[in-house]
Design a protein around this motif. Structure first.
Motif, PDB file in Angstrom:
ATOM      1  N   GLU B  90       0.823  -1.218   0.000  1.00 19.74           N
ATOM      2  CA  GLU B  90       0.000   0.000   0.000  1.00 19.74           C
ATOM      3  C   GLU B  90       0.853   1.262   0.000  1.00 19.74           C
ATOM      4  O   GLU B  90       0.544   2.225  -0.695  1.00 19.74           O
ATOM      5  CB  GLU B  90      -0.949  -0.001   1.206  1.00 19.74           C
ATOM      6  CG  GLU B  90      -2.098  -0.981   0.991  1.00 19.74           C
ATOM      7  CD  GLU B  90      -3.077  -1.034   2.155  1.00 19.74           C
ATOM      8  OE1 GLU B  90      -4.188  -1.531   1.944  1.00 19.74           O
ATOM      9  OE2 GLU B  90      -2.729  -0.587   3.270  1.00 19.74           O
ATOM     10  N   GLU B  91       1.937   1.245   0.761  1.00 19.63           N
ATOM     11  CA  GLU B  91       2.827   2.424   0.776  1.00 19.63           C
ATOM     12  C   GLU B  91       3.386   2.678  -0.614  1.00 19.63           C
ATOM     13  O   GLU B  91       3.472   3.817  -1.068  1.00 19.63           O
ATOM     14  CB  GLU B  91       3.997   2.202   1.747  1.00 19.63           C
ATOM     15  CG  GLU B  91       3.643   2.505   3.197  1.00 19.63           C
ATOM     16  CD  GLU B  91       4.767   2.107   4.150  1.00 19.63           C
ATOM     17  OE1 GLU B  91       4.450   1.804   5.306  1.00 19.63           O
ATOM     18  OE2 GLU B  91       5.956   2.068   3.729  1.00 19.63           O
ATOM     19  N   ILE B  92       3.751   1.607  -1.294  1.00 21.75           N
ATOM     20  CA  ILE B  92       4.299   1.762  -2.642  1.00 21.75           C
ATOM     21  C   ILE B  92       3.213   2.265  -3.595  1.00 21.75           C
ATOM     22  O   ILE B  92       3.446   3.167  -4.404  1.00 21.75           O
ATOM     23  CB  ILE B  92       4.943   0.432  -3.117  1.00 21.75           C
ATOM     24  CG1 ILE B  92       6.211   0.179  -2.289  1.00 21.75           C
ATOM     25  CG2 ILE B  92       5.256   0.470  -4.613  1.00 21.75           C
ATOM     26  CD1 ILE B  92       6.908  -1.125  -2.565  1.00 21.75           C
ATOM     27  N   MET B  93       1.987   1.727  -3.482  1.00 24.67           N
ATOM     28  CA  MET B  93       0.897   2.181  -4.357  1.00 24.67           C
ATOM     29  C   MET B  93       0.625   3.674  -4.172  1.00 24.67           C
ATOM     30  O   MET B  93       0.260   4.363  -5.109  1.00 24.67           O
ATOM     31  CB  MET B  93      -0.387   1.389  -4.089  1.00 24.67           C
ATOM     32  CG  MET B  93      -0.275  -0.065  -4.537  1.00 24.67           C
ATOM     33  SD  MET B  93      -1.877  -0.912  -4.719  1.00 24.67           S
ATOM     34  CE  MET B  93      -2.691  -0.497  -3.222  1.00 24.67           C
ATOM     35  N   ASP B  94       0.831   4.165  -2.942  1.00 29.33           N
ATOM     36  CA  ASP B  94       0.565   5.584  -2.671  1.00 29.33           C
ATOM     37  C   ASP B  94       1.701   6.501  -3.085  1.00 29.33           C
ATOM     38  O   ASP B  94       1.556   7.719  -3.045  1.00 29.33           O
ATOM     39  CB  ASP B  94       0.289   5.793  -1.167  1.00 29.33           C
ATOM     40  CG  ASP B  94      -1.070   5.234  -0.770  1.00 29.33           C
ATOM     41  OD1 ASP B  94      -1.897   5.040  -1.678  1.00 29.33           O
ATOM     42  OD2 ASP B  94      -1.278   4.979   0.425  1.00 29.33           O
ATOM     43  N   SER B  95       2.859   5.938  -3.453  1.00 32.63           N
ATOM     44  CA  SER B  95       3.998   6.826  -3.701  1.00 32.63           C
ATOM     45  C   SER B  95       4.431   6.889  -5.161  1.00 32.63           C
ATOM     46  O   SER B  95       5.230   7.741  -5.531  1.00 32.63           O
ATOM     47  CB  SER B  95       5.184   6.421  -2.823  1.00 32.63           C
ATOM     48  OG  SER B  95       5.614   5.135  -3.186  1.00 32.63           O
ATOM     49  N   ILE B  96       3.925   5.997  -6.018  1.00 33.96           N
ATOM     50  CA  ILE B  96       4.306   6.041  -7.431  1.00 33.96           C
ATOM     51  C   ILE B  96       3.046   5.981  -8.299  1.00 33.96           C
ATOM     52  O   ILE B  96       1.985   5.591  -7.827  1.00 33.96           O
ATOM     53  CB  ILE B  96       5.279   4.886  -7.824  1.00 33.96           C
ATOM     54  CG1 ILE B  96       4.646   3.522  -7.546  1.00 33.96           C
ATOM     55  CG2 ILE B  96       6.606   5.029  -7.091  1.00 33.96           C
ATOM     56  CD1 ILE B  96       5.485   2.364  -8.045  1.00 33.96           C
ATOM     57  N   THR B  97       3.195   6.390  -9.586  1.00 32.80           N
ATOM     58  CA  THR B  97       1.999   6.444 -10.460  1.00 32.80           C
ATOM     59  C   THR B  97       1.921   5.270 -11.428  1.00 32.80           C
ATOM     60  O   THR B  97       0.897   5.053 -12.058  1.00 32.80           O
ATOM     61  CB  THR B  97       1.984   7.738 -11.295  1.00 32.80           C
ATOM     62  OG1 THR B  97       3.083   7.703 -12.205  1.00 32.80           O
ATOM     63  CG2 THR B  97       2.096   8.971 -10.412  1.00 32.80           C
ATOM     64  N   ILE B  98       3.032   4.533 -11.597  1.00 34.27           N
ATOM     65  CA  ILE B  98       2.999   3.393 -12.525  1.00 34.27           C
ATOM     66  C   ILE B  98       2.318   2.200 -11.836  1.00 34.27           C
ATOM     67  O   ILE B  98       2.172   2.195 -10.616  1.00 34.27           O
ATOM     68  CB  ILE B  98       4.427   3.020 -13.012  1.00 34.27           C
ATOM     69  CG1 ILE B  98       5.352   2.719 -11.822  1.00 34.27           C
ATOM     70  CG2 ILE B  98       5.004   4.133 -13.878  1.00 34.27           C
ATOM     71  CD1 ILE B  98       6.735   2.232 -12.226  1.00 34.27           C
TER      72      ILE B  98
END
Lengths: 205, 322
Positions: B90-98
């Motif tokens: 979830e943290e990764i989904m919230d920090s990048i757009t790809i």
């Protein structure tokens, strides 16, 4: 060389689908010419029309900046070359973008279409959808829209014509000879939008 | 237009609902396979942290794959390898757009359900993790989220497609830094595709039926694949890719794009290497540009790599009987 020369920007994304849709559209219309994949500025210089396909806009933008293609496309647009951008292609054509989750962002853009884009406007892949939409203004009353992690247009300048909306969200626009769609006409069997674009290139030529 | 061989129109994963006054459908084959088509000619990178995900995005990755450990570390750690922590995904989904992908164990229907509820963009039912069911893969038609599966040959690829996979990748031998197995797998697929294509072109239905039996897959899927002369879904290379030249070589073998696992973040020059692998994948037809990409990395910084002959654990064999 006789006929028109349409290129598909072949950096990343669904290039082959656009090549075959354009080829079939030209054959159906009986328009002479070639459709080719283009990657570098020299190939872009020779074009009468360009399609920027779906894919990841950050990747297509960054890599087109690296080899000078982005600059060449800007010059060609300024000289009146028609361009069709689908999904990532529309994002690249725009002036300003933000992401629904991440917010304002900086990425290489062609900075031409006077629109603001919201990326991933409908949500992530699970929310991707198909729906019948309409582009009456360009003579296409019904078209199957394939929206994949699609962007929408949240603001338009005065020279921008809105071609289609879904649930109040703008999903297709036109400014002069430049067309942008949130959805992927190249993934459907309906060639109407590619035919419209081929006619635009033909007329300009 | 994308080929939709072996499509199921009334799959349980398809959701019909209204968006304002518009009728919509989610989870169709066009949308699942179409998503994979948008990744073509791109590089998907394995990451374990937000920082790595940002490096991947900045380098021009088309998507990231979130794992708890990189495959090389999975190999070292032993024990049971499971899906990554949801909080990190979830943290990764919230920090990048790809797009963000994550792996679940082979056959583990509920790990996949959890990943779908987390809203990852694609699920990799992966042999890098410890299989939960050696005999059955997940029936992927039940999901709205698309899946990618590994395959070592045409039979495995078509069986996974028949189960609903929207994308295929070679298995290779993950976490070894050795591209040899991925090369064998893509060549296997290509050779077998040529074989069924020639049977199809010769109009020999009887032989095509025996091919379907040999491949353990339905006749109609074999027939449609044979008529196309390629897999009906996007096919990426994966397993052991660690240099720009590795990526470019696999592109020449007909792969639609590249997954890089340990190759980038187990090297000592991850940032440069991430960019270099993207460049080589984009411009694979031009040896001068691939040379420029290769020049960005230092062989002394590459991950050491393993000989695939004497491995205690061959991940590629997981789930291959089903």
């Amino acid at each position: 060389m006789s006929g028109i020369n349409i290129g598909i920007l072949a950096v990343q994304g669904d290039v082959a689908e656009n090549v075959s849709a354009t080829r079939m559209a030209m054959d159906d219309l009986g328009v002479e010419g070639i459709v080719s994949e283009v990657k570098n500025p020299e190939q872009i210089a020779d074009l009468d029309g360009l399609i920027i396909p779906g894919g990841e806009s950050t990747v297509i933008g960054t890599l087109s900046l690296v080899n000078g293609s982005l600059k060449k496309i800007k010059e060609k647009i300024a000289s009146g070359m028609p361009v069709l951008g689908t999904c990532a292609g529309m994002i690249l054509l725009s002036k300003k973008i933000k992401d629904r989750v991440v917010g304002e962002m900086e990425q290489p853009l062609l900075d031409y279409l006077d629109i603001q884009i919201e990326r991933n406007t409908f949500g992530r892949q699970k929310e991707s959808f198909e729906a019948d939409i309409s582009l009456e203004k360009i003579g296409i009353p019904k078209f199957r829209g394939v929206f994949i992690r699609a962007p929408s247009v949240i603001d338009t300048g005065k020279n921008v014509e809105v071609l289609s909306k879904i649930d109040e969200k703008i999903v297709a626009v036109k400014q002069g000879n430049i067309i942008g769609t949130s959805f992927h006409p190249e993934l459907t069997e309906d060639l109407s939008i590619h035919k419209y674009f081929v006619n635009l290139v033909q007329k300009k030529n | 237009m994308i080929p939709l061989s072996g499509n199921i129109d009334n799959a349980k994963g398809i959701v019909r609902e209204n968006l304002g006054s518009f009728e919509t459908r989610r989870g169709t084959s066009t949308l699942k396979r179409g998503f994979a088509h948008m990744l073509k000619n791109g590089v998907v990178m394995d990451v374990t942290t937000v920082e790595q995900a940002q490096i991947a995005e900045d380098a021009g990755a088309v998507a990231v794959m979130v794992l708890d450990k990189l495959p090389a570390d999975v190999r070292k750690a032993g024990g049971v390898a499971r899906t990554a922590s949801i909080r990190i995904i979830e943290e990764i989904m919230d920090s990048i757009t790809i797009p963000v992908m994550a792996k679940c164990r082979i056959g583990h229907v509920y790990e996949a359900r959890v990943l779908e509820a987390t809203d990852v963009d694609m699920i990799d039912e992966s042999e890098v993790l410890t299989p939960a069911d050696e005999f059955h893969h997940i029936w992927k038609w039940d999901f709205t989220t698309p899946f990618v599966n590994g395959a070592r040959n045409l039979g495995e690829a078509l069986r996974r497609i028949e189960e609903g996979a929207a994308m295929i990748r070679t298995k290779g031998e993950p976490g070894t830094g050795n591209v040899a197995e991925a090369v064998i797998h893509i060549k296997n697929v290509n050779t077998e595709l040529r074989r069924i294509k020639s049977i199809y072109d010769a109009g020999d239905e009887q032989d095509l039926v025996s091919m379907a039996r040999e491949l353990k897959v339905s006749y109609s899927l074999v027939e449609e694949t044979a008529s196309l002369g390629r897999l009906p879904v996007v096919n990426f290379a994966a397993g052991g890719i660690s240099t720009p030249a590795d990526a470019a070589y696999l592109m020449t073998l007909g792969c639609d794009g590249i997954f890089v696992g340990s190759g980038i973040f187990k090297s000592d020059d991850a940032k440069e290497r991430a960019q270099a692998v993207v460049l080589a994948t984009t411009f694979w037809e031009d040896p001068d540009k691939v040379k420029e990409a290769q020049k960005l990395v230092d062989e002394r910084q590459s991950m050491l790599g393993l000989d695939t002959k004497n491995l205690e654990l061959r991940m590629q064999e997981r789930g291959s009987t089903a």
